[in-house]
Design an enzyme around this catalytic site. Structure first.
Site, PDB file in Angstrom:
ATOM      1  N   PRO A 145      -7.045  17.260 -38.944  1.00  0.00           N
ATOM      2  CA  PRO A 145      -6.617  16.319 -37.919  1.00  0.00           C
ATOM      3  C   PRO A 145      -5.480  16.828 -37.049  1.00  0.00           C
ATOM      4  CG  PRO A 145      -6.031  15.531 -40.106  1.00  0.00           C
ATOM      5  CD  PRO A 145      -6.820  16.765 -40.296  1.00  0.00           C
ATOM      6  N   GLU A 146      -5.721  16.888 -35.761  1.00  0.00           N
ATOM      7  CA  GLU A 146      -4.672  17.119 -34.774  1.00  0.00           C
ATOM      8  C   GLU A 146      -4.546  15.807 -34.006  1.00  0.00           C
ATOM      9  OE1 GLU A 146      -5.076  20.946 -32.800  1.00  0.00           O
ATOM     10  OE2 GLU A 146      -6.075  21.771 -34.551  1.00  0.00           O
ATOM     11  N   HIS A 202     -11.190  11.197 -54.183  1.00  0.00           N
ATOM     12  CA  HIS A 202      -9.793  11.581 -53.953  1.00  0.00           C
ATOM     13  C   HIS A 202      -8.962  10.422 -53.404  1.00  0.00           C
ATOM     14  CE1 HIS A 202     -10.927  15.675 -54.873  1.00  0.00           C
ATOM     15  NE2 HIS A 202     -11.901  15.600 -53.989  1.00  0.00           N
ATOM     16  N   LYS A 209       1.000  14.126 -34.654  1.00  0.00           N
ATOM     17  CA  LYS A 209       0.078  13.955 -35.773  1.00  0.00           C
ATOM     18  C   LYS A 209       0.533  12.856 -36.737  1.00  0.00           C
ATOM     19  CE  LYS A 209      -0.648  18.885 -35.364  1.00  0.00           C
ATOM     20  NZ  LYS A 209      -0.311  20.187 -35.952  1.00  0.00           N
ATOM     21  N   ARG A 252      13.225  30.247 -25.554  1.00  0.00           N
ATOM     22  CA  ARG A 252      12.871  30.693 -26.901  1.00  0.00           C
ATOM     23  C   ARG A 252      12.560  32.184 -26.923  1.00  0.00           C
ATOM     24  NH1 ARG A 252      11.548  26.737 -30.962  1.00  0.00           N
ATOM     25  NH2 ARG A 252      12.785  24.933 -30.390  1.00  0.00           N
ATOM     26  N   ARG A 280      -6.662  17.413 -50.503  1.00  0.00           N
ATOM     27  CA  ARG A 280      -5.666  18.460 -50.755  1.00  0.00           C
ATOM     28  C   ARG A 280      -4.243  17.924 -50.882  1.00  0.00           C
ATOM     29  NH1 ARG A 280      -8.281  22.483 -46.164  1.00  0.00           N
ATOM     30  NH2 ARG A 280     -10.367  22.319 -46.967  1.00  0.00           N
ATOM     31  N   ARG A 324      -2.924  32.150 -41.522  1.00  0.00           N
ATOM     32  CA  ARG A 324      -4.134  31.485 -41.042  1.00  0.00           C
ATOM     33  C   ARG A 324      -4.835  32.422 -40.092  1.00  0.00           C
ATOM     34  NH1 ARG A 324      -0.564  26.589 -39.803  1.00  0.00           N
ATOM     35  NH2 ARG A 324       0.153  27.431 -41.750  1.00  0.00           N
TER      36      ARG A 324
END
Length: 304
Positions: free
Chosen positions: A2-3, A113, A61, A177, A134, A287
């Site tokens: 989910p974003e 779950h 989120k 940055r 998870r 990732r």
DNA sequence: TATCCGACCTGTTGGC
DNA sequence: TGCCAACAGGTCGGAT
């Protein structure tokens, strides 16, 4: 995974099916699901019982349900007059990697779950379930800031679909940055709601390599990138979010269909939809980053 | 102070 | 068939 488009779909479901209902009982079935509620599962359950949920809200989120009728306490936040009228506290939720908030008929068997169950004091016959394979996500209770925001997410930036998102301020922050563009897109204190999938999609559309230093972006380039981020999110929102498997579903358990439209994420070795060059995957921060080696040229390395 | 990176977690997949 | 390692990735906190 989910974003923000997926979370927005869930928020709309909560607004329709949960807001306005009063909590009768809470069962915490896995302590990790309330780990952000430092007082523990029993306290979480006791604190919610008897209170009514207000209109579901979202930032990036995170989503939350204000408790409309929690009496003011000795916390500073309780003096707030902003945000939800009378809402000194909110139940904050994050879906993590695999979390689902489901509104289910009480007769439906428990999901494998199932972590938290919230029953309501009415005759609608449905309950709210937090299901998370998870257990990266969870629910917790927090005092609100004067803006009506749970205090623990005060550092989270607005997301680019928020009409108050400041494009100029975002560009200025990028220029200051010393980092790279994908890291910045995933930094929720700069811009919220973007995860690994939509970062790769927006960068592909903008023809930007994920390691491009943020300090090299011009204002038009930042504007273009933000436009692609918004396009990706809006398109995902229109079809109910991204779903690669059954892990992401809306409150009614239905999957989204945006994965059929992905141009970059998960397309290793498949032809780039612009130039036909095989897409590549690179390990990146534990990732993956997917990109077209021709359309998204890596930045020039150090001199030498 | 800013940035980086490992740990957390569990189901799935692929290799042996 | 069974075992094991790798992989997925958002957030936090410790390390640099």
């Amino acid at each position: 995974m989910p974003e923000s488009p997926e979370v927005e779909v869930v928020r709309r479901g909560l607004e329709r099916w949960v807001s306005g209902r009063t909590v009768a009982d809470v069962q915490v079935l896995h302590p990790r699901a309330v780990r952000r509620h430092t007082a523990g599962g029993d306290d979480f359950a006791t604190a919610l019982r008897g209170h009514r949920f207000g209109v579901a809200r979202r930032r990036g989120k995170y989503l939350w349900l204000p408790l409309e009728d929690v009496p003011a306490t000795d916390t500073a936040a309780a003096d707030s007059t902003g945000g939800e009228p009378g809402a000194a506290y909110s139940v904050l939720g994050h879906l993590g990697m695999s979390g689902q908030l489901l509104v289910q008929p009480e007769a439906v068997p428990d999901e494998k779950h199932l972590r938290i169950r919230i029953r309501f004091d009415d005759i609608e016959g449905t309950e709210l379930r937090f299901v998370d394979q998870r257990t990266f996500g969870g629910l917790s209770l927090h005092p609100n800031t004067p803006d009506g925001l749970p205090d623990v997410i005060a550092h989270i930036a607005r997301d680019p679909l928020d009409e108050e998102f400041d494009d100029a301020a975002f560009h200025s922050a990028l220029r200051l940055r010393r980092t790279t563009i994908k890291r910045a897109l995933l930094d929720q204190s700069l811009i919220s709601g973007v995860g690994n999938i939509y970062a790769d999609e927006a960068l592909w559309r903008a023809r930007l390599h994920y390691e491009r230093p943020t300090a090299t972006l011009t204002r038009p380039r930042t504007t273009e990138l933000l436009g692609h981020v918004r396009d990706v999110m809006n398109q995902a929102l229109a079809v109910g979010g991204t779903s690669f498997d059954s892990l992401y579903v809306n409150v009614n358990g239905e999957s989204g269909y945006f994965d059929r439209s992905l141009d970059a994420y998960g397309r290793e070795d498949e032809p780039c939809r612009r130039c036909g060059t095989p897409m590549r995957r690179r390990p990146w921060m534990n990732r993956s980053s997917y990109f077209c080696p021709r359309c998204q040229r890596p930045p020039a390395g150090p001199r030498g």
